[in-house]
Write a protein that holds these residues in place. Structure first.
Motif, PDB file in Angstrom:
ATOM      1  N   ASP A  54       0.813  -1.224   0.000  1.00  0.00           N
ATOM      2  CA  ASP A  54       0.000   0.000   0.000  1.00  0.00           C
ATOM      3  C   ASP A  54       0.844   1.270   0.000  1.00  0.00           C
ATOM      4  O   ASP A  54       0.307   2.377  -0.035  1.00  0.00           O
ATOM      5  CB  ASP A  54      -0.919   0.019   1.235  1.00  0.00           C
ATOM      6  N   ILE A  55       2.160   1.129   0.058  1.00  0.00           N
ATOM      7  CA  ILE A  55       3.024   2.311   0.138  1.00  0.00           C
ATOM      8  C   ILE A  55       3.231   2.907  -1.255  1.00  0.00           C
ATOM      9  O   ILE A  55       3.701   2.237  -2.165  1.00  0.00           O
ATOM     10  CB  ILE A  55       4.383   1.941   0.769  1.00  0.00           C
ATOM     11  N   GLN A  56       2.885   4.171  -1.391  1.00  0.00           N
ATOM     12  CA  GLN A  56       3.021   4.861  -2.671  1.00  0.00           C
ATOM     13  C   GLN A  56       3.973   6.046  -2.612  1.00  0.00           C
ATOM     14  O   GLN A  56       4.330   6.608  -3.655  1.00  0.00           O
ATOM     15  CB  GLN A  56       1.631   5.361  -3.134  1.00  0.00           C
ATOM     16  N   SER A  57       4.391   6.443  -1.420  1.00  0.00           N
ATOM     17  CA  SER A  57       5.211   7.649  -1.280  1.00  0.00           C
ATOM     18  C   SER A  57       6.064   7.533  -0.019  1.00  0.00           C
ATOM     19  O   SER A  57       5.873   6.630   0.808  1.00  0.00           O
ATOM     20  CB  SER A  57       4.318   8.882  -1.166  1.00  0.00           C
ATOM     21  N   SER A  59       5.907   9.598   2.406  1.00  0.00           N
ATOM     22  CA  SER A  59       4.984   9.851   3.530  1.00  0.00           C
ATOM     23  C   SER A  59       4.306   8.561   3.968  1.00  0.00           C
ATOM     24  O   SER A  59       4.180   8.287   5.170  1.00  0.00           O
ATOM     25  CB  SER A  59       3.933  10.891   3.130  1.00  0.00           C
ATOM     26  N   ASP A  60       3.875   7.762   2.991  1.00  0.00           N
ATOM     27  CA  ASP A  60       3.269   6.463   3.321  1.00  0.00           C
ATOM     28  C   ASP A  60       4.271   5.572   4.047  1.00  0.00           C
ATOM     29  O   ASP A  60       3.925   4.873   5.002  1.00  0.00           O
ATOM     30  CB  ASP A  60       2.811   5.746   2.046  1.00  0.00           C
ATOM     31  N   GLU A  63       4.675   6.444   7.647  1.00  0.00           N
ATOM     32  CA  GLU A  63       3.501   6.007   8.416  1.00  0.00           C
ATOM     33  C   GLU A  63       3.549   4.510   8.701  1.00  0.00           C
ATOM     34  O   GLU A  63       3.157   4.052   9.778  1.00  0.00           O
ATOM     35  CB  GLU A  63       2.219   6.342   7.641  1.00  0.00           C
ATOM     36  N   ALA A  64       4.071   3.753   7.731  1.00  0.00           N
ATOM     37  CA  ALA A  64       4.028   2.296   7.837  1.00  0.00           C
ATOM     38  C   ALA A  64       5.197   1.707   8.607  1.00  0.00           C
ATOM     39  O   ALA A  64       5.057   0.679   9.286  1.00  0.00           O
ATOM     40  CB  ALA A  64       3.978   1.680   6.430  1.00  0.00           C
TER      41      ALA A  64
END
Length: 500
Positions: A54-57, A59-60, A63-64
């Motif tokens: 689900d990581i696209q950036s 910032s992601d 968060e993860a």
């Protein structure tokens, strides 16, 4: 000129041209590595646990994936040690690099088939970059020595395991093996002092041109050669022209090492660790080490003053500023994720990105709120040595003295082993202390406010630090004494040994 030195020059020019290409697009290169690392590790256990799909950036990603240390990854590494695959990185590691930890005991840092080139090629490229800049390559035609740990490897869950320097020894390019000393058999000797005497036996009559190792252990090698021959190193090894080092700041050792050598020679500083080879000195003229942004590592940086905040701000390479201290975080193609090295770096340039290693995030003195860091301690000592050029320092460490005798004010206690003491110790101490007040405003405030008094320097007898390392089973190899501590554990043991 020999064939090795002759062939090295076009290769050096090629490596530097490649280097210039990725330097010109440093921020983009780091973005590409983050994407590549996430994509490849998506189906690992760590990748599934942290929703890599689900990581696209960036910032992601933040968060993860939390900032971690070895303890946080220990459960994953335990599964790898039990023989499981696809845990932190696809497949199994090629090696475990064993390294000492303070709270974790022995640490097992994975090195993968993908990441081994970072360790090996970076060391090679540091030398080639030097050749390209200086045009000096003749040292390749003589003998080279790498003072390192034992290359003997053991098995841990089907993964070859050993010290990083020993692992690297298995990957010395074939064209250099005929030049390399000591012999494999000597390198396998575990006892450092026995090994050192054997190394001297094998090297003393050879045309040594390159010597590499951690400065205090190279100095010990030099001291024993001088004791055996009565000669300076330049007279024992007339071809010696290049010193390669890493692991500690060279400056406190510089005067004594060059005095032992008897002449000035070029040097290359490296920044290797079990977790990756991060930087090397790419210029004999410019300050700092070139941060290697295109070798399978995605870097993050946390301002050091915010590191212990609950949710510290994490920055990518494009967000850093010159002159600030950052805790360095790495994500690599061996499966380290959000991994805090414990090192702090300060950028001296962002075009290209060059750093100096400024200390350890946990190695500081703040018993009174001063938060003095390693870089400040080393700069203050260097200033004192410049003001008193007769001084030669073998080793030192600093600790707080909170409860001073006789009810006097507390102070910082400097434990220093000198090769040559200051002619005027009081003036030397005053100069070092004054420089520290200039470097650290909090320390200055505490001195002016009569919360602390001027530092106290305790000269230690010859070989106190060696005896300390021997007593703790850390003599030789890549081991080193911390420059400063926020407690007195090391200081009290040194004082006890000094009195024995």
């Amino acid at each position: 000129m020999g064939i090795k030195s002759l062939l090295s020059e076009p290769l050096a020019r090629y490596i530097v041209s490649q280097q210039h290409e990725w330097i010109a697009r440093s921020v983009q290169v780091q973005d590409e590595w983050l994407s590549a690392l996430i994509k490849k590790a998506r189906d690992t256990q760590f990748g599934r646990d942290h929703h890599f799909k689900d990581i696209q950036s960036y910032s992601d990603f933040k968060e993860a994936v939390p900032v971690s240390d070895y303890e946080d990854l220990k459960s994953y590494i335990a599964r790898i040690k039990e023989g499981e695959q696809d845990i932190l990185w696809p497949g199994k590691p090629l090696y475990f690099a064993k390294t000492s930890g303070t709270t974790s005991g022995t640490k097992y840092i994975p090195i993968s088939k993908d990441s081994i080139s970072n360790h090996i090629n970076s060391a090679k490229n540091a030398i080639l970059t030097y050749i390209a800049e200086t045009g000096k390559s003749q040292f390749l035609d003589h003998k080279l020595i790498f003072l390192s740990g034992s290359p003997v490897l053991t098995d841990t869950g089907g993964v070859l395991t050993g010290r990083l320097s020993g692992i690297s020894n298995h990957h010395v390019p074939a064209y250099l093996r005929s030049n390399q000393l000591p012999s494999y058999e000597t390198n396998c000797i575990e006892d450092w002092e026995t090994k050192l005497d054997k190394i001297i036996d094998e090297t003393i009559d050879e045309p040594m041109s390159l010597i590499s190792g951690i400065p205090p252990w190279v100095q010990m090698y030099f001291d024993r050669i001088i004791a055996r021959t009565g000669k300076k190193i330049k007279d024992v090894f007339p071809e010696f022209s290049l010193f390669i080092y890493g692991g500690v700041n060279f400056e406190p050792y510089r005067a004594k090492l060059f005095e032992s050598i008897g002449k000035r020679i070029d040097s290359i500083e490296l920044y290797p660790a079990s977790e990756g080879f991060f930087a090397y000195q790419d210029s004999q003229e410019e300050e700092g080490l070139l941060l290697l942004l295109n070798t399978g590592i995605f870097y993050e940086f946390i301002p050091s003053e915010n590191f212990f905040d609950e949710n510290p701000k994490r920055l990518s390479i494009g967000e850093v500023e010159v002159g600030k201290n950052y805790a360095m975080i790495v994500n690599n193609n061996a499966g380290l994720w959000g991994y805090s090295l414990g090192d702090t770096v300060r950028f001296v340039s962002t075009n290209p990105y060059r750093v100096v290693v400024s200390g350890r995030i946990k190695h500081f003195i703040s018993a009174f709120g001063e938060h003095v860091i390693g870089e400040e301690i080393e700069k203050a000592l260097r200033y004192g040595m410049e003001r008193h050029p007769e001084v030669e320092v073998v080793e030192f460490t600093v600790a707080p003295m909170v409860t001073a005798s006789g009810g006097s004010l507390p102070y910082h206690e400097w434990l220093v082993e000198f090769a040559k003491e200051p002619v005027n110790m009081a003036d030397f101490v005053a100069d070092v202390d004054r420089r520290l007040t200039e470097l650290n405003v909090y320390y200055d405030d505490l001195i002016k406010g009569s919360i602390l008094r001027q530092l106290v320097l305790v000269p230690l007898r010859k070989n106190t630090f060696i005896d300390y390392m021997r007593a703790n089973g850390k003599l030789g190899g890549q081991n080193k004494v911390p420059r400063l501590s926020n407690d007195r554990k090391i200081a009290d043991e040194l004082i006890k040994i000094n009195r024995s």
